[in-house]
Write an enzyme that holds these catalytic residues in place. Structure first.
Site, PDB file in Angstrom:
ATOM      1  N   GLU A 436       0.838  -1.224   0.000  1.00  0.00           N
ATOM      2  CA  GLU A 436       0.000   0.000   0.000  1.00  0.00           C
ATOM      3  C   GLU A 436       0.858   1.254   0.000  1.00  0.00           C
ATOM      4  OE1 GLU A 436      -2.928  -0.017  -0.698  1.00  0.00           O
ATOM      5  OE2 GLU A 436      -3.430  -2.099  -0.307  1.00  0.00           O
TER       6      GLU A 436
HETATM    7  C1  LIG Z   1       3.005  -9.564   0.548  1.00  0.00           C
HETATM    8  C2  LIG Z   1       2.685  -8.507  -0.460  1.00  0.00           C
HETATM    9  C3  LIG Z   1       1.368  -8.226  -0.761  1.00  0.00           C
HETATM   10  C4  LIG Z   1       1.050  -7.273  -1.731  1.00  0.00           C
HETATM   11  N1  LIG Z   1      -0.255  -7.070  -2.087  1.00  0.00           N
HETATM   12  C5  LIG Z   1      -0.525  -6.309  -3.187  1.00  0.00           C
HETATM   13  C6  LIG Z   1      -1.834  -6.248  -3.735  1.00  0.00           C
HETATM   14  O1  LIG Z   1      -2.794  -6.834  -3.201  1.00  0.00           O
HETATM   15  N2  LIG Z   1      -2.029  -5.541  -4.870  1.00  0.00           N
HETATM   16  C7  LIG Z   1      -1.029  -4.880  -5.500  1.00  0.00           C
HETATM   17  O2  LIG Z   1      -1.273  -4.276  -6.530  1.00  0.00           O
HETATM   18  N3  LIG Z   1       0.234  -4.895  -4.999  1.00  0.00           N
HETATM   19  C8  LIG Z   1       0.503  -5.593  -3.874  1.00  0.00           C
HETATM   20  N4  LIG Z   1       1.776  -5.649  -3.375  1.00  0.00           N
HETATM   21  C9  LIG Z   1       2.821  -4.864  -4.019  1.00  0.00           C
HETATM   22  C10 LIG Z   1       3.284  -3.711  -3.145  1.00  0.00           C
HETATM   23  O3  LIG Z   1       2.306  -2.722  -3.085  1.00  0.00           O
HETATM   24  C11 LIG Z   1       4.624  -3.224  -3.722  1.00  0.00           C
HETATM   25  O4  LIG Z   1       5.578  -4.218  -3.412  1.00  0.00           O
HETATM   26  C12 LIG Z   1       5.015  -1.882  -3.177  1.00  0.00           C
HETATM   27  O5  LIG Z   1       4.175  -0.872  -3.665  1.00  0.00           O
HETATM   28  C13 LIG Z   1       6.460  -1.512  -3.533  1.00  0.00           C
HETATM   29  O6  LIG Z   1       6.722  -1.692  -4.885  1.00  0.00           O
HETATM   30  P1  LIG Z   1       8.019  -2.536  -5.306  1.00  0.00           P
HETATM   31  O7  LIG Z   1       7.988  -3.816  -4.569  1.00  0.00           O
HETATM   32  O8  LIG Z   1       8.074  -2.607  -6.781  1.00  0.00           O
HETATM   33  O9  LIG Z   1       9.238  -1.720  -4.757  1.00  0.00           O
HETATM   34  P2  LIG Z   1       9.964  -0.499  -5.508  1.00  0.00           P
HETATM   35  O10 LIG Z   1       8.948   0.441  -6.037  1.00  0.00           O
HETATM   36  O11 LIG Z   1      10.959  -1.054  -6.446  1.00  0.00           O
HETATM   37  O12 LIG Z   1      10.708   0.202  -4.289  1.00  0.00           O
HETATM   38  C14 LIG Z   1      11.994  -0.220  -3.807  1.00  0.00           C
HETATM   39  C15 LIG Z   1      12.513   0.837  -2.832  1.00  0.00           C
HETATM   40  O13 LIG Z   1      12.649   2.104  -3.505  1.00  0.00           O
HETATM   41  C16 LIG Z   1      11.899   3.108  -2.827  1.00  0.00           C
HETATM   42  N5  LIG Z   1      11.268   4.001  -3.806  1.00  0.00           N
HETATM   43  C17 LIG Z   1      10.701   3.675  -4.994  1.00  0.00           C
HETATM   44  N6  LIG Z   1      10.170   4.762  -5.561  1.00  0.00           N
HETATM   45  C18 LIG Z   1      10.386   5.792  -4.733  1.00  0.00           C
HETATM   46  C19 LIG Z   1      10.072   7.178  -4.754  1.00  0.00           C
HETATM   47  N7  LIG Z   1       9.389   7.727  -5.762  1.00  0.00           N
HETATM   48  N8  LIG Z   1      10.454   7.942  -3.722  1.00  0.00           N
HETATM   49  C20 LIG Z   1      11.126   7.423  -2.675  1.00  0.00           C
HETATM   50  N9  LIG Z   1      11.450   6.118  -2.597  1.00  0.00           N
HETATM   51  C21 LIG Z   1      11.076   5.311  -3.596  1.00  0.00           C
HETATM   52  C22 LIG Z   1      10.845   2.373  -2.027  1.00  0.00           C
HETATM   53  O14 LIG Z   1      10.435   3.115  -0.904  1.00  0.00           O
HETATM   54  C23 LIG Z   1      11.579   1.088  -1.642  1.00  0.00           C
HETATM   55  O15 LIG Z   1      12.332   1.301  -0.484  1.00  0.00           O
HETATM   56  C24 LIG Z   1       2.098  -6.563  -2.371  1.00  0.00           C
HETATM   57  C25 LIG Z   1       3.424  -6.836  -2.038  1.00  0.00           C
HETATM   58  C26 LIG Z   1       3.734  -7.799  -1.122  1.00  0.00           C
HETATM   59  C27 LIG Z   1       5.177  -8.106  -0.847  1.00  0.00           C
END
Ligand SMILES: Cc1cc2nc3c(=O)[nH]c(=O)nc-3n(C[C@H](O)[C@H](O)[C@H](O)COP(=O)(O)OP(=O)(O)OC[C@H]3O[C@@H](n4cnc5c(N)ncnc54)[C@H](O)[C@@H]3O)c2cc1C
Length: 592
Positions: A436
């Protein structure tokens, strides 16, 4: 392993005395809702949760969801518990009566959600996502979509999901590539989503996916994303689940915690296209999804509180039982006698009470905004809700990392051993700062959309209200120290606010560098504010000889501990913010 019990005394004091449920319900025209009804609902939810949902928590940790021939198979026992959850009407609690809901205020449904989440975080995620999907449909769905899908979703017979993330599109949703092609009265979707919570299971008769995808002529970036409703089973003429739609779970992730909550890779359109229906306007899907995300973000903040409370209750029981050390008379004493163990327990106790306070105050503000008739006042209340959302999500979940870790620390070596169960809360809590919107994204949302975009006006309004509590505290001999500390913290927020407004425009890194510290600072100050309000009320009741005296005295001590030991962290955040971005950004990539 200890039994969970909802902290009703603290919660009901907060709901009735500090927030004022009766007054809130009268203003909202919810005449039949009052403290007595809330108490009965909470008692019944506690009974249902502890008897039916909590016993499945460890089983779900040990035997998570798996993919079988018919899709995802959840942990044994979950489907039966979910069935009873639906039959008892728990899913419908906070939704409008038009669609079969019970019309309870958000404040009460939040308190009830705390119970489900504390009992079993994995289980509670299924209704949580359904709630978010319902909110999005209520606000953006056509009448036809609402009438067709909402009654069964509100009852919980059909569950909901949120399909945003793709492998290349996580925090940056503008990178989404899932396609939606018009095909008569519907669209055909194709693409792959990852990490979809409860993306498939056998507990409900249908799974209603809300999916972000692009239309063929959509502009690039975030302004070209639309929202679609894609049911797992297409509906027949009678509106019942019929033919299987072209959407399937390909696999579930193996992960650190919440093992019983299936985290699914979902394939749309492998066999020609998944049938979907547009929700809201074309290319405005991200905006519609934000409705769902705001609801879900506050709920995830609540998860931070819920798991922390569970960890605190268990650590407290252990601290009273574990004998370590000898008194002068030769008898052995429990570890709760040690000041450092007290430091850990008081941190856990005061933080969870502050977190609950903020989560419930934010929920009550949603009610106030929803039922307000004056548009100007409503706009102000909505702005406050928007301000609270990243703080509730970011601060509560970040603090849950520390609290669930302290839970393990109180246990010593036995905390590191799975059989005591305390480690599960630490592992389960870890996801809450990630999904989220990560903590980084919450910080950005706060500093950008909720602060800089309105020139600090919304925050000023909030700080003025906090200052009023500081002034009230200062009028009492006993609470004056809390008032001074809160007043100084408010001054600190004002200084930071002015500094950010002055510097953010001239250096593009300033806002990003400050963002998480800014969010945490406002979290610590908000916590002191709600505990300060509780202290004022507790003192009034004590003076009047009303209420449970031991509980009220403990409330005063807890507020004082927080003010002395946790509120100073706001000043640490302040110093870090005012240091700016120079040292953060000075190294080039090779220097790391
Ligand atoms: C168990 C689990 C359940 C989930 N459930 C759902 C779901 O039901 N539906 C759904 O759609 N998604 C879901 N997700 C996905 C989740 O919302 C994403 O993993 C999350 O939004 C982060 O995206 P990412 O993993 O690609 O990390 P990234 O976006 O690659 O981020 C990696 C790091 O970079 C930082 N970062 C990235 N962009 C920025 C920025 N603009 N400014 C500052 N820092 C930044 C982040 O804070 C983080 O520390 C789930 C994930 C997990 C692990």
């Amino acid at each position: 392993m200890s039994e969970y019990s909802y902290p009703r005394k603290d919660a009901e004091f907060l709901i009735n005395e500090v927030i004022g449920l009766d007054e809130l319900c009268q203003t909202a025209g919810l005449d039949e809702v009052n403290g007595e009804l809330a108490s009965a609902i909470l008692e019944e939810a506690n009974r249902f949760g502890t008897e039916l949902i909590a016993p499945l928590n460890v089983a779900g940790d040990e035997q998570g969801a798996v993919v079988g021939e018919n899709g995802v198979q959840e942990t044994p026992g979950f489907a039966e518990a979910y069935q009873q959850y639906v039959e008892n009407g728990w899913g419908a609690l906070g939704f409008p009566e038009d669609f079969g809901g019970q019309g309870m205020p958000k404040l009460i449904s939040t308190a009830v959600s705390e119970i489900w989440q504390s009992c079993n975080l994995s289980f509670s995620l299924c209704p949580l996502l359904t709630h978010g999907a319902i909110e999005a449909l209520l606000l953006h769905g056509s009448d036809e979509l609402k009438n067709t899908y909402l009654p069964k979703m509100v009852s919980g017979e059909w569950s909901g999901t949120m399909n945003l993330t793709e492998s290349q599109a996580g925090s940056d949703l503008a990178a989404i590539t899932t396609r939606a092609i018009p095909d008569g009265d519907h669209y055909l979707l194709s693409g792959q989503k990852i990490f979809i919570t409860w993306g498939d299971h056998q507990m409900a008769d249908n799974v209603i996916h809300l999916v972000l995808a692009r239309l063929p002529d959509a502009p690039a970036g975030s302004r070209g994303i639309s929202l679609f409703l894609v049911p797992k089973f297409l509906l027949d003429e009678q509106g019942n689940p019929g033919k299987r739609n072209d959407v399937h779970c390909v696999s579930v992730e193996h992960k650190l915690g919440i093992h019983a909550s299936p985290t699914c890779v979902m394939a749309f359109g492998d066999h020609g296209g998944a049938i979907g229906y547009l929700v809201g306007e074309p290319n405005r899907g991200l905006m519609a999804m934000f409705t769902m995300m705001n609801d879900a973000r506050q709920s995830v903040g609540l998860q931070g509180l819920s798991v922390s409370t569970r960890s605190y209750q268990q650590a407290l029981q252990y601290a009273k039982e574990r004998l370590q050390g000898t008194r002068p008379d030769g008898s052995r004493h429990p570890i709760i006698d040690y000041p450092d163990v007290r430091r850990m327990l008081m941190t856990m106790k005061s933080m969870t009470e502050a977190m609950r306070g903020l989560a419930y105050v934010a929920s009550a503000e949603i009610d106030r905004a929803r039922y307000e008739s004056d548009p100007a006042v409503q706009a102000r209340r909505n702005a406050r809700v928007d301000l609270y959302t990243p703080i509730v999500k970011g601060w509560l979940t970040e603090m849950s990392q520390e609290i669930t870790s302290l839970g393990i620390q109180v246990y010593g070596g036995m905390g590191f051993v799975e059989e005591t169960g305390i480690a599960q809360f630490y592992r389960d809590a870890r996801i809450t700062t990630i999904y989220e919107g990560t903590t980084g994204i919450q910080g950005q949302d706060l500093v950008g959309r909720k602060f800089l975009s309105n020139g600090g006006e919304v925050l000023d309004d909030y700080l003025a209200e906090i200052q009023q509590t500081a002034d009230q505290l200062s009028q009492s001999d006993q609470l004056a120290g809390l008032g001074d500390a809160l007043g100084q913290a408010v001054d600190g927020c004002r200084e930071v606010s002015q500094w950010l407004l002055a510097h953010a425009a001239e250096d593009r890194n300033v806002a990003g560098a400050a963002s998480v510290n800014f969010m945490m600072m406002l979290g610590f100050v908000s916590g002191a504010w709600v505990l300060g309000r509780s202290a004022v009320k507790a003192e009034q009741l004590l003076t009047a000889g009303q209420g449970e005296q031991e509980f009220l005295r403990a409330k005063l001590v807890t507020a004082r501990f927080y003010s002395e030991h946790l509120l100073p962290r706001a000043h640490m955040c302040q110093s870090a913010i005012l240091a700016g971005s120079d040292s953060m950004m000075a190294l080039n990539e090779d220097q790391f």
